[in-house]
Write a protein that holds these residues in place. Structure first.
Motif, PDB file in Angstrom:
ATOM      1  N   ALA A  12       0.858  -1.185   0.000  1.00 46.98           N
ATOM      2  CA  ALA A  12       0.000   0.000   0.000  1.00 46.98           C
ATOM      3  C   ALA A  12       0.886   1.224   0.000  1.00 46.98           C
ATOM      4  CB  ALA A  12      -0.923  -0.011   1.222  1.00 46.98           C
ATOM      5  N   LEU A  13       0.272   2.389  -0.082  1.00 47.50           N
ATOM      6  CA  LEU A  13       0.998   3.662  -0.097  1.00 47.50           C
ATOM      7  C   LEU A  13       2.029   3.701  -1.224  1.00 47.50           C
ATOM      8  CD1 LEU A  13       1.496   4.135   3.757  1.00 47.50           C
ATOM      9  CD2 LEU A  13      -0.256   5.144   2.284  1.00 47.50           C
ATOM     10  N   ILE A  14       1.634   3.189  -2.362  1.00 46.72           N
ATOM     11  CA  ILE A  14       2.481   3.274  -3.552  1.00 46.72           C
ATOM     12  C   ILE A  14       1.759   4.102  -4.600  1.00 46.72           C
ATOM     13  CG2 ILE A  14       3.634   1.056  -3.144  1.00 46.72           C
ATOM     14  CD1 ILE A  14       1.787  -0.137  -5.324  1.00 46.72           C
ATOM     15  N   THR A  15       2.518   4.614  -5.554  1.00 48.96           N
ATOM     16  CA  THR A  15       1.933   5.368  -6.667  1.00 48.96           C
ATOM     17  C   THR A  15       2.374   4.736  -7.969  1.00 48.96           C
ATOM     18  OG1 THR A  15       1.988   7.415  -5.382  1.00 48.96           O
ATOM     19  CG2 THR A  15       1.785   7.626  -7.759  1.00 48.96           C
ATOM     20  N   VAL A  16       1.395   4.392  -8.798  1.00 47.41           N
ATOM     21  CA  VAL A  16       1.713   3.853 -10.115  1.00 47.41           C
ATOM     22  C   VAL A  16       1.486   4.960 -11.133  1.00 47.41           C
ATOM     23  CG1 VAL A  16      -0.623   2.897 -10.422  1.00 47.41           C
ATOM     24  CG2 VAL A  16       1.258   2.000 -11.780  1.00 47.41           C
ATOM     25  N   ALA A  17       2.456   5.168 -12.016  1.00 46.87           N
ATOM     26  CA  ALA A  17       2.380   6.275 -12.973  1.00 46.87           C
ATOM     27  C   ALA A  17       2.579   5.745 -14.381  1.00 46.87           C
ATOM     28  CB  ALA A  17       3.431   7.320 -12.644  1.00 46.87           C
ATOM     29  N   GLY A  18       2.012   6.457 -15.343  1.00 54.76           N
ATOM     30  CA  GLY A  18       2.177   6.038 -16.725  1.00 54.76           C
ATOM     31  C   GLY A  18       1.398   6.921 -17.662  1.00 54.76           C
ATOM     32  N   ASN A  19       1.274   6.452 -18.888  1.00 49.70           N
ATOM     33  CA  ASN A  19       0.496   7.150 -19.909  1.00 49.70           C
ATOM     34  C   ASN A  19      -0.526   6.171 -20.469  1.00 49.70           C
ATOM     35  OD1 ASN A  19       0.148   7.723 -23.047  1.00 49.70           O
ATOM     36  ND2 ASN A  19       0.574   9.684 -22.022  1.00 49.70           N
ATOM     37  N   PHE A  20      -1.764   6.620 -20.654  1.00 49.64           N
ATOM     38  CA  PHE A  20      -2.850   5.724 -21.027  1.00 49.64           C
ATOM     39  C   PHE A  20      -2.544   4.967 -22.330  1.00 49.64           C
ATOM     40  CE2 PHE A  20      -7.206   4.977 -22.771  1.00 49.64           C
ATOM     41  CZ  PHE A  20      -7.663   4.155 -21.762  1.00 49.64           C
ATOM     42  N   ILE A  21      -2.060   5.678 -23.351  1.00 49.66           N
ATOM     43  CA  ILE A  21      -1.786   5.005 -24.626  1.00 49.66           C
ATOM     44  C   ILE A  21      -0.583   4.069 -24.501  1.00 49.66           C
ATOM     45  CG2 ILE A  21      -0.963   5.400 -26.992  1.00 49.66           C
ATOM     46  CD1 ILE A  21      -2.859   7.699 -27.202  1.00 49.66           C
ATOM     47  N   ASP A  22       0.459   4.527 -23.808  1.00 47.16           N
ATOM     48  CA  ASP A  22       1.613   3.637 -23.598  1.00 47.16           C
ATOM     49  C   ASP A  22       1.189   2.353 -22.885  1.00 47.16           C
ATOM     50  OD1 ASP A  22       3.223   5.490 -24.791  1.00 47.16           O
ATOM     51  OD2 ASP A  22       3.977   6.341 -22.917  1.00 47.16           O
ATOM     52  N   MET A  23       0.275   2.508 -21.919  1.00 43.27           N
ATOM     53  CA  MET A  23      -0.202   1.330 -21.189  1.00 43.27           C
ATOM     54  C   MET A  23      -0.955   0.383 -22.132  1.00 43.27           C
ATOM     55  SD  MET A  23      -2.896   1.090 -18.012  1.00 43.27           S
ATOM     56  CE  MET A  23      -4.318   1.222 -19.097  1.00 43.27           C
ATOM     57  N   LEU A  24      -1.828   0.948 -22.997  1.00 43.65           N
ATOM     58  CA  LEU A  24      -2.572   0.093 -23.938  1.00 43.65           C
ATOM     59  C   LEU A  24      -1.610  -0.668 -24.859  1.00 43.65           C
ATOM     60  CD1 LEU A  24      -5.559   2.389 -25.039  1.00 43.65           C
ATOM     61  CD2 LEU A  24      -5.554   0.612 -23.291  1.00 43.65           C
ATOM     62  N   LYS A  25      -0.515   0.002 -25.264  1.00 41.93           N
ATOM     63  CA  LYS A  25       0.459  -0.644 -26.160  1.00 41.93           C
ATOM     64  C   LYS A  25       1.232  -1.747 -25.452  1.00 41.93           C
ATOM     65  CE  LYS A  25       1.259   3.281 -29.285  1.00 41.93           C
ATOM     66  NZ  LYS A  25       2.198   4.353 -29.707  1.00 41.93           N
ATOM     67  N   ASP A  26       1.400  -1.601 -24.147  1.00 43.31           N
ATOM     68  CA  ASP A  26       2.238  -2.549 -23.395  1.00 43.31           C
ATOM     69  C   ASP A  26       1.451  -3.687 -22.746  1.00 43.31           C
ATOM     70  OD1 ASP A  26       4.509  -1.196 -24.061  1.00 43.31           O
ATOM     71  OD2 ASP A  26       4.666  -0.068 -22.193  1.00 43.31           O
ATOM     72  N   ILE A  27       0.164  -3.799 -23.073  1.00 37.24           N
ATOM     73  CA  ILE A  27      -0.622  -4.901 -22.502  1.00 37.24           C
ATOM     74  C   ILE A  27      -0.179  -6.224 -23.128  1.00 37.24           C
ATOM     75  CG2 ILE A  27      -2.937  -5.922 -22.398  1.00 37.24           C
ATOM     76  CD1 ILE A  27      -4.046  -3.081 -22.095  1.00 37.24           C
ATOM     77  N   THR A  28       0.162  -7.171 -22.286  1.00 43.09           N
ATOM     78  CA  THR A  28       0.659  -8.456 -22.784  1.00 43.09           C
ATOM     79  C   THR A  28      -0.297  -9.621 -22.505  1.00 43.09           C
ATOM     80  OG1 THR A  28       1.856  -8.801 -20.707  1.00 43.09           O
ATOM     81  CG2 THR A  28       3.058  -7.755 -22.520  1.00 43.09           C
ATOM     82  N   MET A  29      -1.233  -9.435 -21.569  1.00 45.00           N
ATOM     83  CA  MET A  29      -2.225 -10.476 -21.287  1.00 45.00           C
ATOM     84  C   MET A  29      -3.549  -9.803 -20.917  1.00 45.00           C
ATOM     85  SD  MET A  29       0.069 -13.118 -18.939  1.00 45.00           S
ATOM     86  CE  MET A  29      -0.975 -14.574 -19.076  1.00 45.00           C
ATOM     87  N   VAL A  30      -4.648 -10.412 -21.328  1.00 46.46           N
ATOM     88  CA  VAL A  30      -5.980  -9.894 -20.990  1.00 46.46           C
ATOM     89  C   VAL A  30      -6.786 -11.014 -20.333  1.00 46.46           C
ATOM     90  CG1 VAL A  30      -8.127  -8.912 -21.889  1.00 46.46           C
ATOM     91  CG2 VAL A  30      -5.941  -8.236 -22.902  1.00 46.46           C
ATOM     92  N   GLY A  31      -7.400 -10.681 -19.227  1.00 46.66           N
ATOM     93  CA  GLY A  31      -8.094 -11.691 -18.441  1.00 46.66           C
ATOM     94  C   GLY A  31      -9.462 -12.083 -18.993  1.00 46.66           C
ATOM     95  N   ASN A  32      -9.953 -13.200 -18.476  1.00 48.25           N
ATOM     96  CA  ASN A  32     -11.278 -13.696 -18.868  1.00 48.25           C
ATOM     97  C   ASN A  32     -12.317 -13.391 -17.788  1.00 48.25           C
ATOM     98  OD1 ASN A  32     -10.539 -15.398 -16.829  1.00 48.25           O
ATOM     99  ND2 ASN A  32     -10.685 -17.298 -18.014  1.00 48.25           N
ATOM    100  N   ASP A  33     -12.011 -12.351 -16.980  1.00 52.14           N
ATOM    101  CA  ASP A  33     -12.832 -12.091 -15.788  1.00 52.14           C
ATOM    102  C   ASP A  33     -13.536 -10.736 -15.844  1.00 52.14           C
ATOM    103  OD1 ASP A  33     -10.530 -10.630 -15.689  1.00 52.14           O
ATOM    104  OD2 ASP A  33     -10.105 -10.968 -13.571  1.00 52.14           O
ATOM    105  N   SER A  34     -14.085 -10.369 -17.002  1.00 49.01           N
ATOM    106  CA  SER A  34     -14.731  -9.063 -17.154  1.00 49.01           C
ATOM    107  C   SER A  34     -15.814  -8.842 -16.110  1.00 49.01           C
ATOM    108  CB  SER A  34     -15.354  -8.933 -18.549  1.00 49.01           C
ATOM    109  OG  SER A  34     -14.382  -8.601 -19.485  1.00 49.01           O
TER     110      SER A  34
END
Length: 437
Positions: free
Chosen positions: A393-415
């Motif tokens: 806890a008490l962490i900060t995750v940072a990034g860019n929305f498009i960069d994140m979409l490009k770097d997705i390597t797995m997508v779950g089956n748990d929508s």
């Protein structure tokens, strides 16, 4: 209000066209706190939005009074309103589409008819289950909210449409504590079928998540592989759902400007607007302008396919409206990222060293819809060699929305449909910077 009389009077006073949008909403809200009914609210509201064209300008009148006596006041106000409009945007009353999808499965009469005492008893049973689940359970609150919405749209061009949908959510929030720490758990399930509300399953997940978070600490700042849970991703997506609006694009307020037909995500990423989604009270066969809604891929296998349009933005871009004109703006009906094939366990076990993020906070303050940058407080688990080692806890995750979409390597089956009306699966991202200790 006699609509025919309104239309006739509008024509006599010089309005070119006129449209009536009537919304009837019913809401039931129940909260149980420490085994007692803490809140019980029933609210029924009806409102009418009347839009009319006068000298090629659109005037609008909003009322909750639906009596014939105000017809002249309505029309005079629309004319006065239209005279004040400076916008050069076209004023359009839509003549309608050839076909509208018939939606027979978005209103469940059994949910509306179900006895209120049954709903209260179910909440109390959930409260009891949570209290008895673990001695570290400190505070328990359970909640149920049910809404139905009937909309009717008629205009002087002959359009006459009607939709009715309902849904509910049931969930709870808990505070757990031990000698050294205190954590919060919260979740809801959304459906319009009361049989879907498995209270033991919902309560167990809430309790387990909160208890497992006890003792959470930051991790050292570094670059980590990241898995977002479905609910954490929904919170993040909710901050960026407006970037698909053509209105935002045309006003230079979207990071997707000039990116149409470009690859902006991994091939695993397909994001759709599904206006026919079952068990969602948001589902509709037409938008507030009378345009037929449609299932559409906004991003298909990583490529940006389309923006969302209402009549005005569509005319500016010389395209057809996508049926997403709502409340005078442009928005998705049911924004959804399509599921993949991976289980959450497979995603976690594939990590060498990473963070499984189960919750993010401050999405709307910490996300920029124009640049795509985000920096969000988060919590979850530190993962080493495919195993969850400890809560963080008490962490900060940072990034860019498009960069994140490009770097997705797995997508779950748990929508899962979220509290925000966004449906997302869990995802794994190659890596992202995390600030901690």
């Amino acid at each position: 209000m006699n609509i025919d009389k309104l239309f006739k009077r509008a024509s006599e006073k010089g309005l070119t066209d006129i449209q009536v949008y009537l919304s009837d909403k019913s809401n039931l809200s129940i909260e149980i706190f420490e085994d007692e009914v803490d809140s019980y609210v029933i609210a029924d509201t009806s409102s009418m939005i009347i839009r009319g064209i006068y000298n090629n300008k659109m005037g609008t009148y909003v009322t909750e009074v639906l009596e014939d006596e105000i017809i002249d006041e309505v029309i005079d106000t629309i004319i006065a309103s239209a005279k004040e409009i400076d916008s050069l945007d076209d004023a359009i009353i839509y003549e309608g589409d050839k076909e509208y999808r018939k939606l027979d499965d978005i209103y469940n009469e059994e949910l509306a008819k179900l006895d209120v005492q049954t709903k209260i008893k179910t909440l109390k049973d959930m409260d009891k289950f949570l209290h008895e689940y673990d001695e570290r359970m400190s505070v328990v609150e359970t909640m149920y909210s049910e809404s139905s919405n009937k909309v009717v749209l008629k205009n002087s061009k002959g359009l006459d449409l009607e939709n009715m949908a309902n849904s509910a959510y049931m969930g709870g929030s808990v505070i757990v504590k031990d000698d050294t720490d205190q954590r919060v758990g919260f979740d809801v399930l959304i459906s319009n079928d009361f049989n879907d509300f498995d209270i033991k399953k919902i309560a167990k997940e809430i309790a387990d998540d909160a208890l497992a978070a006890l003792g959470a600490k930051p991790v050292p700042s570094d670059q980590y592989e990241i898995v977002f849970s479905n609910s954490a991703l929904a919170t993040l997506f909710s901050a960026f759902q407006n970037v698909f609006s053509a209105d935002a694009v045309q006003k230079n307020m979207s990071l997707l400007k000039d990116k149409l037909n470009e690859k902006i995500g991994s091939e695993l990423v397909t994001i759709v607007d599904d206006p026919f989604m079952k068990k969602s009270s948001r589902s509709r066969s037409f938008d507030d302008e009378g345009v037929a809604t449609s299932y559409k891929a906004l991003i298909k296998e990583g490529v940006l396919n389309t923006y969302l349009h209402n009549l005005v933005t569509a005319k500016k871009d010389n395209v057809k409206s996508t049926g997403n004109g709502f409340g005078g703006s442009v928005s998705a009906v049911n924004l959804k990222m399509e599921s993949g094939n991976s289980t959450i366990d497979e995603m976690i076990s594939s990590m060498k060293e990473g963070i499984y993020i189960t919750d993010v906070q401050g999405a709307h303050a910490g996300a920029n819809a124009v640049s795509g940058d985000f920096s969000l407080q988060a919590m979850g688990y530190y993962v080493k060699n495919g195993k969850k080692e400890r809560p963080v806890a008490l962490i900060t995750v940072a990034g860019n929305f498009i960069d994140m979409l490009k770097d997705i390597t797995m997508v779950g089956n748990d929508s899962k449909m979220s509290y925000y009306g966004v449906t997302t699966p869990s995802i794994k991202v190659k890596s992202m910077p995390v600030s901690g200790s």
